[in-house]
Design an enzyme around this catalytic site. Structure first.
Site, PDB file in Angstrom:
ATOM      1  CG  ASP A   1      -1.837   1.148   1.204  1.00  0.00           C
ATOM      2  OD1 ASP A   1      -2.359   1.478   0.492  1.00  0.00           O
ATOM      3  OD2 ASP A   1      -1.925   1.722   2.314  1.00  0.00           O
TER       4      ASP A   1
ATOM      5  CG  ASP B   1      -4.426  -1.553   3.205  1.00  0.00           C
ATOM      6  OD1 ASP B   1      -5.242  -1.187   2.367  1.00  0.00           O
ATOM      7  OD2 ASP B   1      -3.429  -0.768   3.620  1.00  0.00           O
TER       8      ASP B   1
ATOM      9  CG  ASP C   1      -2.962   1.232   6.946  1.00  0.00           C
ATOM     10  OD1 ASP C   1      -4.051   0.107   7.107  1.00  0.00           O
ATOM     11  OD2 ASP C   1      -3.576   2.221   6.961  1.00  0.00           O
TER      12      ASP C   1
END
Length: 625
Positions: free
Chosen positions: A322, A520, A516
């Site tokens: 991410d 996610d 994180d």
């Protein structure tokens, strides 16, 4: 050394002295010789005999205690008193060494994870009283003095100090805290006196969750550990049956073929194979290797939830990250200010910050932080937020509009097109275009090095997924050297992208998603392995991911892969070495080329070497991947 280990050491010394003394004295009477050697034998071996008997009673016959008992008792029955006692003596020496090595590993890990608080300070009638952390209710104000651990998560209500977070993150850099800052349990207060209002119960605090994670990591076994468990379950009975066949079938075959039976000779060979075959080296060293690897990782602030995850990490071929919070700081900052003709940069920034004064949006916060001055509420009136566009307001009796390109088009104001990448905030004052401000999510200082290291350790592709605009994502990806970038994605789109990569990868290759751990969670659970980044104190991150990095350093992804591969190398070395020596010596023992003394080396010697090798996994160094 523990009290139990000291007792075993004392028994070893006494038995060794007696064995040496009796072996130097010439005793003709076999009964006297038997009686003498039974003294050191029972001193050193009574617990092994007891465990073997209990195993038989409880139906758990085939273990190392049974093998040692049968082999040594058999040797004594055949008149090999010295050999039988020596086998038991050296076996106990090996067991003591193994116990010490395992204990040392556990103590090292305990020291690395020495974050459990002993007490919490509560002020009562002007006096600090120490209470158990479990007794502290949510909302209680506790006092943490210099040198003490923060016992429970909370918020600083007064005081300024520096916190040592090294036990949680593996980093030595202290963290400065003051009134209003959130703090987590397990940190050590280094300087000032601080008062903290607790926000969680002790059982829900970060320190409790981390300790529970580490303590229960052994519950999730790797494929290698499960293989050894299954192997020992069939291997030991098979060896016992083979030894029995060696002792009975070969002499019977000799009789049937007209040769001398040689009962004693073949029984000694059978007993020798039993000593050689003891699977201690594998059963002990493999779990110890993973235990050491998990402990070594924890010293770096990398929490692995089980040896199965540590093993899976070693096969990482694809790393999907991410962007926000993983490769970037997740904190928006003003990166560039371009004022139009007739306006100054300070005037432009002030107008935008004032117009956005009542908004809590991250972009609004970054504008106010960049302006850096207090804004009197009376200066800003007639604030109107236009969804998806921006805001308009009256600032010091001047009409200010601040927002994106859509807002400028809506108001019919010509605007400049930035030649840099970032989130655009265009500003108009009294109907005239004043300029634009670019806001960007700051790339982490070590993000580029993290991507480079991932490629160095053999990761085929580093992929970045983000919901940001394409131009912003492309700029970040180009700067970091990411192989593939996918932008403007919704959470469901991220799952789809990960599933497509899972379909394309090889069977023995693993895909790791790094996020994180909060936003996610769906992707973390879908990937082969989920790593939570920047998870210091984040409950959702600790629970959602398979591996948790206790700070926001993306370089530790490569470090974790290095530790896992080092651990697996040690595991494979021990498996190959132990099995090769065992089977080689078993073959030699079956044909009479090895006696009991060589059998002792094949058992105790191999175990000692394997355990010594396993303890290397505790070292955090991972120079060679």
């Amino acid at each position: 050394m523990t009290r139990k280990q000291k007792r075993v050491l004392m028994r070893i010394i006494i038995s060794a002295v007696l064995v040496l003394a009796f072996s130097l004295v010439s005793i003709e009477n076999p009964y006297v010789r038997l009686a003498l050697f039974m003294v050191p034998y029972l001193i050193i071996g009574y617990d092994i005999l007891r465990k073997a008997a209990l195993g038989i009673i409880h139906g758990e016959v085939f273990d190392e205690n049974f093998l040692m008992a049968v082999a040594t008792v058999g040797a004594i029955v055949l008149g090999e008193y010295l050999e039988g006692t020596a086998v038991m003596l050296f076996y106990q020496i090996g067991e003591l060494f193994q116990s010490y090595a395992v204990g040392k590993s556990r103590r090292n890990i305990t020291q690395l994870m020495d974050i459990r608080p002993d007490y919490a300070n509560i002020e009562q009638d002007g006096v600090l009283v120490q209470v158990e952390p479990e007794e502290v209710a949510v909302g209680t104000v506790i006092t943490v003095q210099p040198g003490e651990k923060v016992p429970i998560d909370g918020t600083v209500v007064s005081g300024v100090s520096s916190l040592n977070t090294s036990a949680l993150t593996g980093e030595s850099l202290p963290r400065e805290v003051q009134e209003g800052d959130e703090v987590i349990s397990g940190c050590v207060n280094m300087s000032g006196l601080i008062h903290i209002r607790t926000t969680k119960e002790f059982g829900e605090s970060t320190v409790s969750k981390i300790l529970d994670l580490v303590e229960n990591s052994s519950m999730k076994k790797s494929k290698s550990e499960n293989f050894i468990t299954r192997f020992a379950r069939y291997y030991t009975p098979a060896v016992c049956i083979g030894a029995l066949a060696l002792a009975l079938l070969v002499p019977i075959f000799n009789i049937l073929t007209g040769h001398e039976a040689g009962w004693t000779q073949w029984l000694i060979r059978a007993l020798t194979t039993l000593v050689i075959s003891c699977p201690c080296a594998l059963v002990i060293s493999i779990p110890l290797s993973f235990f050491g690897g998990i402990g070594g990782a924890s010293a770096k602030g990398i929490l692995v939830k089980g040896s199965n995850y540590l093993e899976a990490l070693s096969r990482t071929a694809y790393v999907v990250c991410d962007k926000t919070g993983t490769l970037t700081k997740g904190v928006f900052q003003v990166a560039y200010v371009e004022a139009a003709q007739g306006f100054g940069e300070e005037e432009l920034l002030e107008a935008a910050a004032c117009a956005e004064n009542y908004s809590n949006h991250p972009i609004s916060k970054s504008l106010k932080e960049a302006y850096g001055k207090a804004i009197a509420p009376g200066r800003v009136t007639q604030v109107e937020e236009i969804g998806g566009h921006g805001v308009t307001a009256l600032v010091d009796d001047r009409k200010v509009a601040a927002g994106n390109v859509k807002l400028m088009k809506k108001l019919g104001i010509p605007y400049l097109k930035p030649n840099k990448t970032g989130t655009e905030v265009h500003v108009a004052i009294d109907g005239s275009y004043a300029g634009y401000i670019l806001i960007s999510d700051v790339i982490k200082d070590n993000a580029k090095q993290a991507v480079t290291r991932l490629k160095e350790v053999g990761v085929k592709q580093v992929v970045m997924l983000t919901g940001d605009a394409r131009n912003v994502a492309d700029a970040v990806a180009e700067e970091l050297g990411v192989d593939v970038v996918k932008s403007e994605l919704l959470p469901a789109d991220k799952v789809s992208e990960v599933e497509a990569l899972l379909e394309a990868k090889g069977k023995k290759e693993n895909l790791v998603f790094v996020g994180d751990g909060i936003n996610d969670a769906p992707v973390l659970s879908r990937a082969d392995l989920g790593i939570a980044m920047g998870a210091l104190g984040a409950d959702a991150a600790i629970e959602a991911a398979d591996i948790v990095l206790m700070d926001d350093n993306p370089e530790k992804i490569a470090t974790a892969i290095g530790i896992s591969r080092k651990t697996l190398r040690i595991v494979h070395q021990n498996i190959v070495f132990a099995l090769a020596v065992k089977f080689f010596c078993l073959g030699l023992g079956a044909v009479g080329m090895l006696n009991m003394w060589w059998a002792i080396f094949a058992d105790v010697g191999v175990m000692v070497i394997a355990v010594l090798n396993a303890t290397r996994a505790l070292s955090c160094r991972e120079a060679r991947y």
